[in-house]
Design a protein around this motif. Sequence first.
Motif, PDB file in Angstrom:
ATOM      1  N   LEU A   1     -11.363  -0.314  -1.399  1.00  0.00           N
ATOM      2  CA  LEU A   1     -10.388  -0.089  -1.756  1.00  0.00           C
ATOM      3  C   LEU A   1     -10.248  -0.181  -3.295  1.00  0.00           C
ATOM      4  CD1 LEU A   1      -7.358   0.003  -1.245  1.00  0.00           C
ATOM      5  CD2 LEU A   1      -7.163  -2.504  -0.915  1.00  0.00           C
ATOM      6  N   GLU A   2     -10.809  -0.878  -3.940  1.00  0.00           N
ATOM      7  CA  GLU A   2     -11.155  -1.224  -5.401  1.00  0.00           C
ATOM      8  C   GLU A   2     -11.454   0.421  -6.072  1.00  0.00           C
ATOM      9  OE1 GLU A   2     -13.107  -3.329  -8.971  1.00  0.00           O
ATOM     10  OE2 GLU A   2     -13.469  -3.926  -7.107  1.00  0.00           O
ATOM     11  N   GLU A   3     -12.607   0.954  -5.493  1.00  0.00           N
ATOM     12  CA  GLU A   3     -13.066   2.356  -5.774  1.00  0.00           C
ATOM     13  C   GLU A   3     -12.214   3.174  -5.722  1.00  0.00           C
ATOM     14  OE1 GLU A   3     -16.816   5.305  -4.977  1.00  0.00           O
ATOM     15  OE2 GLU A   3     -16.488   3.245  -3.720  1.00  0.00           O
ATOM     16  N   ALA A   4     -11.431   3.273  -4.650  1.00  0.00           N
ATOM     17  CA  ALA A   4     -10.194   4.224  -4.158  1.00  0.00           C
ATOM     18  C   ALA A   4      -9.268   4.213  -5.282  1.00  0.00           C
ATOM     19  CB  ALA A   4      -9.989   4.275  -2.629  1.00  0.00           C
ATOM     20  N   ALA A   5      -8.920   3.111  -5.513  1.00  0.00           N
ATOM     21  CA  ALA A   5      -7.585   2.837  -6.461  1.00  0.00           C
ATOM     22  C   ALA A   5      -8.097   3.175  -7.577  1.00  0.00           C
ATOM     23  CB  ALA A   5      -7.157   1.444  -6.168  1.00  0.00           C
TER      24      ALA A   5
ATOM     25  N   ARG B   1      -9.995   5.513  -8.713  1.00  0.00           N
ATOM     26  CA  ARG B   1     -10.305   7.021  -8.607  1.00  0.00           C
ATOM     27  C   ARG B   1      -8.908   7.733  -8.187  1.00  0.00           C
ATOM     28  NH1 ARG B   1     -15.613   8.739  -8.475  1.00  0.00           N
ATOM     29  NH2 ARG B   1     -17.101   7.029  -8.123  1.00  0.00           N
ATOM     30  N   ALA B   2      -8.047   6.742  -7.984  1.00  0.00           N
ATOM     31  CA  ALA B   2      -6.708   7.327  -7.631  1.00  0.00           C
ATOM     32  C   ALA B   2      -6.752   8.160  -6.348  1.00  0.00           C
ATOM     33  CB  ALA B   2      -5.972   8.018  -8.824  1.00  0.00           C
ATOM     34  N   GLU B   3      -7.699   7.928  -5.525  1.00  0.00           N
ATOM     35  CA  GLU B   3      -7.727   8.933  -4.207  1.00  0.00           C
ATOM     36  C   GLU B   3      -6.674   8.499  -3.310  1.00  0.00           C
ATOM     37  OE1 GLU B   3     -11.695   8.235  -3.323  1.00  0.00           O
ATOM     38  OE2 GLU B   3     -12.439   9.871  -4.704  1.00  0.00           O
ATOM     39  N   MET B   4      -5.500   9.059  -3.455  1.00  0.00           N
ATOM     40  CA  MET B   4      -4.245   8.566  -2.480  1.00  0.00           C
ATOM     41  C   MET B   4      -4.632   8.526  -1.127  1.00  0.00           C
ATOM     42  SD  MET B   4      -0.551  10.050  -2.500  1.00  0.00           S
ATOM     43  CE  MET B   4      -1.161  11.936  -1.890  1.00  0.00           C
ATOM     44  N   ASN B   5      -5.244   9.736  -0.456  1.00  0.00           N
ATOM     45  CA  ASN B   5      -5.444   9.680   0.969  1.00  0.00           C
ATOM     46  C   ASN B   5      -6.493   8.630   1.360  1.00  0.00           C
ATOM     47  OD1 ASN B   5      -3.855  12.012   1.118  1.00  0.00           O
ATOM     48  ND2 ASN B   5      -5.158  13.267   0.974  1.00  0.00           N
TER      49      ASN B   5
ATOM     50  N   ALA C   1      -1.514  -5.205   4.829  1.00  0.00           N
ATOM     51  CA  ALA C   1      -1.379  -3.865   4.815  1.00  0.00           C
ATOM     52  C   ALA C   1       0.110  -3.104   4.493  1.00  0.00           C
ATOM     53  CB  ALA C   1      -1.914  -3.350   6.281  1.00  0.00           C
ATOM     54  N   VAL C   2       1.134  -3.885   4.732  1.00  0.00           N
ATOM     55  CA  VAL C   2       2.423  -3.230   4.586  1.00  0.00           C
ATOM     56  C   VAL C   2       2.548  -3.420   3.220  1.00  0.00           C
ATOM     57  CG1 VAL C   2       4.939  -3.615   5.034  1.00  0.00           C
ATOM     58  CG2 VAL C   2       3.429  -3.415   7.019  1.00  0.00           C
ATOM     59  N   ASP C   3       2.210  -4.665   2.644  1.00  0.00           N
ATOM     60  CA  ASP C   3       2.533  -4.846   1.282  1.00  0.00           C
ATOM     61  C   ASP C   3       1.897  -3.901   0.115  1.00  0.00           C
ATOM     62  OD1 ASP C   3       4.099  -7.276  -0.139  1.00  0.00           O
ATOM     63  OD2 ASP C   3       2.342  -6.875  -1.327  1.00  0.00           O
ATOM     64  N   ILE C   4       0.601  -3.756   0.430  1.00  0.00           N
ATOM     65  CA  ILE C   4      -0.325  -3.166  -0.289  1.00  0.00           C
ATOM     66  C   ILE C   4       0.219  -1.759  -0.125  1.00  0.00           C
ATOM     67  CG2 ILE C   4      -2.792  -2.351  -0.643  1.00  0.00           C
ATOM     68  CD1 ILE C   4      -2.227  -5.149  -1.645  1.00  0.00           C
ATOM     69  N   GLN C   5       0.628  -1.200   0.940  1.00  0.00           N
ATOM     70  CA  GLN C   5       1.173   0.221   1.068  1.00  0.00           C
ATOM     71  C   GLN C   5       2.294   0.483   0.238  1.00  0.00           C
ATOM     72  OE1 GLN C   5      -0.299   2.979   3.353  1.00  0.00           O
ATOM     73  NE2 GLN C   5       1.005   4.060   1.741  1.00  0.00           N
ATOM     74  N   ALA C   6       3.166  -0.700   0.128  1.00  0.00           N
ATOM     75  CA  ALA C   6       4.036  -0.474  -0.854  1.00  0.00           C
ATOM     76  C   ALA C   6       3.914  -0.311  -2.175  1.00  0.00           C
ATOM     77  CB  ALA C   6       5.141  -1.880  -0.459  1.00  0.00           C
ATOM     78  N   LEU C   7       3.031  -1.000  -2.578  1.00  0.00           N
ATOM     79  CA  LEU C   7       2.383  -0.786  -4.052  1.00  0.00           C
ATOM     80  C   LEU C   7       1.762   0.673  -4.144  1.00  0.00           C
ATOM     81  CD1 LEU C   7       0.510  -4.249  -4.561  1.00  0.00           C
ATOM     82  CD2 LEU C   7       2.846  -3.259  -5.602  1.00  0.00           C
ATOM     83  N   ALA C   8       1.065   1.091  -3.008  1.00  0.00           N
ATOM     84  CA  ALA C   8       0.478   2.573  -3.092  1.00  0.00           C
ATOM     85  C   ALA C   8       1.573   3.562  -3.146  1.00  0.00           C
ATOM     86  CB  ALA C   8      -0.519   2.705  -1.984  1.00  0.00           C
ATOM     87  N   ASP C   9       2.730   3.210  -2.304  1.00  0.00           N
ATOM     88  CA  ASP C   9       3.603   4.188  -2.358  1.00  0.00           C
ATOM     89  C   ASP C   9       4.260   4.299  -3.686  1.00  0.00           C
ATOM     90  OD1 ASP C   9       3.349   4.455   0.298  1.00  0.00           O
ATOM     91  OD2 ASP C   9       5.072   3.250   1.204  1.00  0.00           O
ATOM     92  N   ASP C  10       4.443   3.335  -4.478  1.00  0.00           N
ATOM     93  CA  ASP C  10       4.783   3.583  -5.952  1.00  0.00           C
ATOM     94  C   ASP C  10       3.772   3.937  -6.893  1.00  0.00           C
ATOM     95  OD1 ASP C  10       7.268   2.590  -5.094  1.00  0.00           O
ATOM     96  OD2 ASP C  10       6.900   0.425  -5.466  1.00  0.00           O
ATOM     97  N   PHE C  11       2.247   4.177  -6.322  1.00  0.00           N
ATOM     98  CA  PHE C  11       1.534   4.614  -7.303  1.00  0.00           C
ATOM     99  C   PHE C  11       0.987   3.615  -8.073  1.00  0.00           C
ATOM    100  CE2 PHE C  11       3.691   8.457  -6.107  1.00  0.00           C
ATOM    101  CZ  PHE C  11       2.979   9.266  -5.362  1.00  0.00           C
ATOM    102  N   ASP C  12       1.178   2.197  -7.806  1.00  0.00           N
ATOM    103  CA  ASP C  12       0.881   1.200  -8.596  1.00  0.00           C
ATOM    104  C   ASP C  12      -0.666   0.881  -8.408  1.00  0.00           C
ATOM    105  OD1 ASP C  12       0.802  -0.914 -10.410  1.00  0.00           O
ATOM    106  OD2 ASP C  12       2.660  -1.935  -9.571  1.00  0.00           O
ATOM    107  N   TYR C  13      -1.431   1.536  -8.577  1.00  0.00           N
ATOM    108  CA  TYR C  13      -3.031   1.340  -8.493  1.00  0.00           C
ATOM    109  C   TYR C  13      -3.433   0.355  -9.493  1.00  0.00           C
ATOM    110  CZ  TYR C  13      -2.751   5.500  -5.443  1.00  0.00           C
ATOM    111  OH  TYR C  13      -2.458   6.620  -4.547  1.00  0.00           O
TER     112      TYR C  13
END
Length: 418
Positions: free
Chosen positions: A352-356, A358-362, A379-391
Amino acid sequence: MRDAASGRERLSPGQSEHLATVHRSGEHLLTLVNKVLDLSRIEAGRTVVTPSDFDLCELLAGLKEMCALVAANKGLTLRASAQFLGSAEAGSKPGSPVRLSFEVADSGVGIAAEDLAGLFQPFVQSARGQKHGEGSGLGLAITHEFAELLGGAIEVHSTLGVGTTFTFTIVAHEAAREQPLDAGEGRPVVGLAPGQAVWRILVADDDAGSRRLLVQMLKPLGFAVDEAGDGQAAITVWERWHPHLIWMDMRMPNLDGRQATQRIKSAPRGADTKIVALAASSFEEERAEILAEGCDDFLRKPYRAATLLEMIEKHLGVRYIYGEAAEAAPAMDDRARVHALQSLPDEWLARLEEAAIRAEMNRVEQLIEDVSAQSQAIAVDIQALADDFDYRRIIALVQRARRRAHDQGDGERREGRA
């Protein structure tokens, strides 16, 4: 550096820092380019006001949440409040103009009197801004032009050593809601109601990830979906399949979305197909032009699934089956997030750290989905951060969780040896 558990190459701390610097520089450059484009459109008279309904309270709440995060990262305190006049008290009715006033004040160092005169000129900065190399000198110039485009004005008052206050007004119009809210509002769409046609939808986008996201969203609901990677392919699929609606990306190779739309709409039966333009935020000012060229509607990227489904309903009259609205779980604070992340496998955290980074959204979304069965709440909470692109926050949280887990592991090993 190779991860012993996964066998994959991992970035070293130095590489991660350099990559983060490149990412920040890219974001700054993109912001600057968009500002220059905004200013050039305004000066060329190409920026037009396109009215649309919106919820003012929701907008202000979103702005407060977004700005609060930026302020907190800089160690600042943000306070926000709103005062509204009811329609009856203001004497307004649907469609009538309403003047909105905004005030933004700080307790900073203030702006010198000699700097105030040119503050709203392009590329002009205060002495403090020049000294610290902050900003581009475009933000206030664009804000000034936008305020005037919206029938208002902006003023500034400042006292050295006390702070600065910007006040601006714009003219809006009271929105009218002719129909009550849909009974399904706030409830998830789980499928298509029976007794309807097989709705055919074409997704035309040169980005394979964007196409896959839409296909995976629409197919499980019961839509028939096909794909096209450029404008010419979209025309070919339309001629063969005659979809009811096309999601048309405006920027594609070979033949762009505008040209493809014009050709389809000018052909026999072309008017039977609804075409919705998918466009990045930099195309927002060109909405009127895009609609004039044949598109039936406009959806700005990034978009919400609910908004996309509402637009399909609007143009095709689709009827949905709704599930029960999920009760919103209270958002975690960072301490709770770190504690929850600690319990997850280190290999997953590393990925997850590596993907974030690299900003690899998928890939981020796939990793979150992989762990949802083990810990739905995080999972729901981290997904909310991802939805806001808060990598950045995701990276920081994962790094804290891994360090804490590592420190606790070392402590337990020391106790075992003792």
